[in-house]
Design a protein around this motif. Structure first.
Motif, PDB file in Angstrom:
ATOM      1  N   SER A  26      43.363  13.535  -0.451  1.00  0.00           N
ATOM      2  CA  SER A  26      43.726  12.500  -1.409  1.00  0.00           C
ATOM      3  C   SER A  26      42.647  11.430  -1.367  1.00  0.00           C
ATOM      4  O   SER A  26      42.028  11.197  -0.327  1.00  0.00           O
ATOM      5  N   LYS A  27      42.399  10.806  -2.482  1.00  0.00           N
ATOM      6  CA  LYS A  27      41.362   9.786  -2.536  1.00  0.00           C
ATOM      7  C   LYS A  27      41.854   8.473  -1.928  1.00  0.00           C
ATOM      8  O   LYS A  27      43.034   8.162  -1.968  1.00  0.00           O
ATOM      9  N   HIS A  28      40.915   7.740  -1.364  1.00  0.00           N
ATOM     10  CA  HIS A  28      41.220   6.395  -0.891  1.00  0.00           C
ATOM     11  C   HIS A  28      41.509   5.509  -2.102  1.00  0.00           C
ATOM     12  O   HIS A  28      40.917   5.688  -3.176  1.00  0.00           O
ATOM     13  N   THR A  29      42.377   4.531  -1.931  1.00  0.00           N
ATOM     14  CA  THR A  29      42.698   3.590  -2.994  1.00  0.00           C
ATOM     15  C   THR A  29      42.689   2.171  -2.439  1.00  0.00           C
ATOM     16  O   THR A  29      42.833   1.964  -1.230  1.00  0.00           O
ATOM     17  N   VAL A  30      42.514   1.206  -3.307  1.00  0.00           N
ATOM     18  CA  VAL A  30      42.574  -0.200  -2.908  1.00  0.00           C
ATOM     19  C   VAL A  30      44.037  -0.573  -2.689  1.00  0.00           C
ATOM     20  O   VAL A  30      44.853  -0.412  -3.605  1.00  0.00           O
ATOM     21  N   PRO A  31      44.406  -1.048  -1.501  1.00  0.00           N
ATOM     22  CA  PRO A  31      45.807  -1.403  -1.266  1.00  0.00           C
ATOM     23  C   PRO A  31      46.210  -2.629  -2.077  1.00  0.00           C
ATOM     24  O   PRO A  31      45.401  -3.527  -2.322  1.00  0.00           O
ATOM     25  N   HIS A  57      36.238  -4.850  -3.220  1.00  0.00           N
ATOM     26  CA  HIS A  57      36.909  -3.808  -2.438  1.00  0.00           C
ATOM     27  C   HIS A  57      36.932  -2.501  -3.222  1.00  0.00           C
ATOM     28  O   HIS A  57      36.719  -1.413  -2.660  1.00  0.00           O
ATOM     29  N   ALA A  58      37.170  -2.592  -4.509  1.00  0.00           N
ATOM     30  CA  ALA A  58      37.192  -1.382  -5.330  1.00  0.00           C
ATOM     31  C   ALA A  58      35.846  -0.659  -5.320  1.00  0.00           C
ATOM     32  O   ALA A  58      35.794   0.578  -5.380  1.00  0.00           O
ATOM     33  N   ALA A  62      35.317   3.225  -4.222  1.00  0.00           N
ATOM     34  CA  ALA A  62      34.650   4.187  -5.092  1.00  0.00           C
ATOM     35  C   ALA A  62      33.466   4.843  -4.376  1.00  0.00           C
ATOM     36  O   ALA A  62      33.254   6.064  -4.470  1.00  0.00           O
ATOM     37  N   GLY A  63      32.701   4.035  -3.651  1.00  0.00           N
ATOM     38  CA  GLY A  63      31.560   4.562  -2.915  1.00  0.00           C
ATOM     39  C   GLY A  63      31.981   5.506  -1.808  1.00  0.00           C
ATOM     40  O   GLY A  63      31.326   6.529  -1.556  1.00  0.00           O
ATOM     41  N   LEU A  64      33.086   5.179  -1.136  1.00  0.00           N
ATOM     42  CA  LEU A  64      33.596   6.026  -0.069  1.00  0.00           C
ATOM     43  C   LEU A  64      34.086   7.362  -0.615  1.00  0.00           C
ATOM     44  O   LEU A  64      33.781   8.426  -0.060  1.00  0.00           O
ATOM     45  N   ASN A  65      34.847   7.318  -1.692  1.00  0.00           N
ATOM     46  CA  ASN A  65      35.336   8.564  -2.293  1.00  0.00           C
ATOM     47  C   ASN A  65      34.188   9.461  -2.746  1.00  0.00           C
ATOM     48  O   ASN A  65      34.211  10.678  -2.535  1.00  0.00           O
ATOM     49  N   HIS A 100      38.307  -4.640   4.799  1.00  0.00           N
ATOM     50  CA  HIS A 100      39.036  -5.430   3.809  1.00  0.00           C
ATOM     51  C   HIS A 100      40.537  -5.139   3.844  1.00  0.00           C
ATOM     52  O   HIS A 100      41.352  -6.042   3.607  1.00  0.00           O
ATOM     53  N   THR A 101      40.903  -3.901   4.149  1.00  0.00           N
ATOM     54  CA  THR A 101      42.327  -3.574   4.252  1.00  0.00           C
ATOM     55  C   THR A 101      42.980  -4.403   5.354  1.00  0.00           C
ATOM     56  O   THR A 101      44.112  -4.883   5.200  1.00  0.00           O
ATOM     57  N   ILE A 102      42.266  -4.592   6.462  1.00  0.00           N
ATOM     58  CA  ILE A 102      42.760  -5.459   7.542  1.00  0.00           C
ATOM     59  C   ILE A 102      42.782  -6.910   7.080  1.00  0.00           C
ATOM     60  O   ILE A 102      43.755  -7.642   7.311  1.00  0.00           O
ATOM     61  N   PHE A 103      41.707  -7.332   6.423  1.00  0.00           N
ATOM     62  CA  PHE A 103      41.553  -8.725   5.999  1.00  0.00           C
ATOM     63  C   PHE A 103      42.701  -9.191   5.114  1.00  0.00           C
ATOM     64  O   PHE A 103      43.253 -10.282   5.309  1.00  0.00           O
TER      65      PHE A 103
END
Length: 231
Positions: A26-31, A57-58, A62-65, A100-103
């Protein structure tokens, strides 16, 4: 951890993100945020929050996916050179996503308890290690302000010594990459503060403590200590 020495980059990143990567992923998403963009005002404006969350963050996500898709293709083709070439993108974008997810979780508006650290195990540990919350914030601010370029300031749990520590990481490097458990992160990239504070980043570092979600930080500390004791 994003060291990528003994196992594949995809599986290491998967562990950090809390899930494993397989042939079908599954792709990563911005929480989603737990609060409205304007809840952190006047410390952080709604405009910065919207740009930071929805755009910056987006971009990391996108770069990670994209990097992971290329990695899977390179693994399927047994292309070692391509896998190695993808490591910087995985490290940078993966770190940007995780940090950023932690932040976002580390923050909460003042009206909802921001900046309030009540009696708990974390408060005791801070006082034993640093003397007081005020001394901790001063140390984090000083170390974070000394970063050359962009990066992060962190309050961490260091399993090696079984206690709290303050470190910095460059760019989007993660605290986990040096063996630390991140508890509280301060984003020192210009996009986190410049629209509000211009070049006076010291004021941003000073004010952000007003919107720290200490409940979240304390829960991270308790989990880190429990894992350390069980090891």
């Amino acid at each position: 951890m994003l060291g990528f020495r003994s196992v594949s980059a995809a599986r290491q990143l998967g562990r950090v993100a809390g899930r494993s990567l397989g042939a079908v992923r599954s792709k990563h998403t911005v929480p989603e945020l737990d609060y409205d963009y304007d809840e952190l005002e006047p410390v952080i404006s709604a405009k910065i929050m919207q740009l930071h969350h929805d755009k910056h963050h987006a971009t990391y996500v996108a770069g990670l996916n994209a990097a992971e898709e290329k990695l899977l293709a390179a693994q399927a083709a047994n292309d070692v050179a391509a896998q190695v070439a993808l490591q910087p993108a995985l490290r940078f974008n993966g770190g940007g996503h995780v940090n950023h997810t932690i932040f976002w979780k580390n923050l909460i508006g003042e009206k909802n308890g921001g900046g309030q650290l009540h009696a708990c195990a974390l408060k005791e540990a801070i006082e034993q290690t640093f003397g007081s919350l005020e001394k901790l914030s001063a140390l984090v601010n000083a170390k974070t302000a000394a970063i050359q370029g962009s990066g992060w300031g962190w309050l961490t749990f260091d399993p090696a010594k079984g206690g709290l520590d303050v470190i910095t990481t460059a760019n989007q490097d993660m605290a986990a990459a040096v063996g630390h458990v991140p508890l509280l992160g301060v984003d020192a990239w210009e996009h986190a503060y410049y629209l509000d504070y211009n070049n006076v980043k010291a004021e941003y570092f000073k004010n952000i403590w007003r919107v720290v979600n200490w409940k979240d930080v304390a829960q991270r500390y308790d989990a880190a200590v429990a894992k350390h004791r069980a090891a």
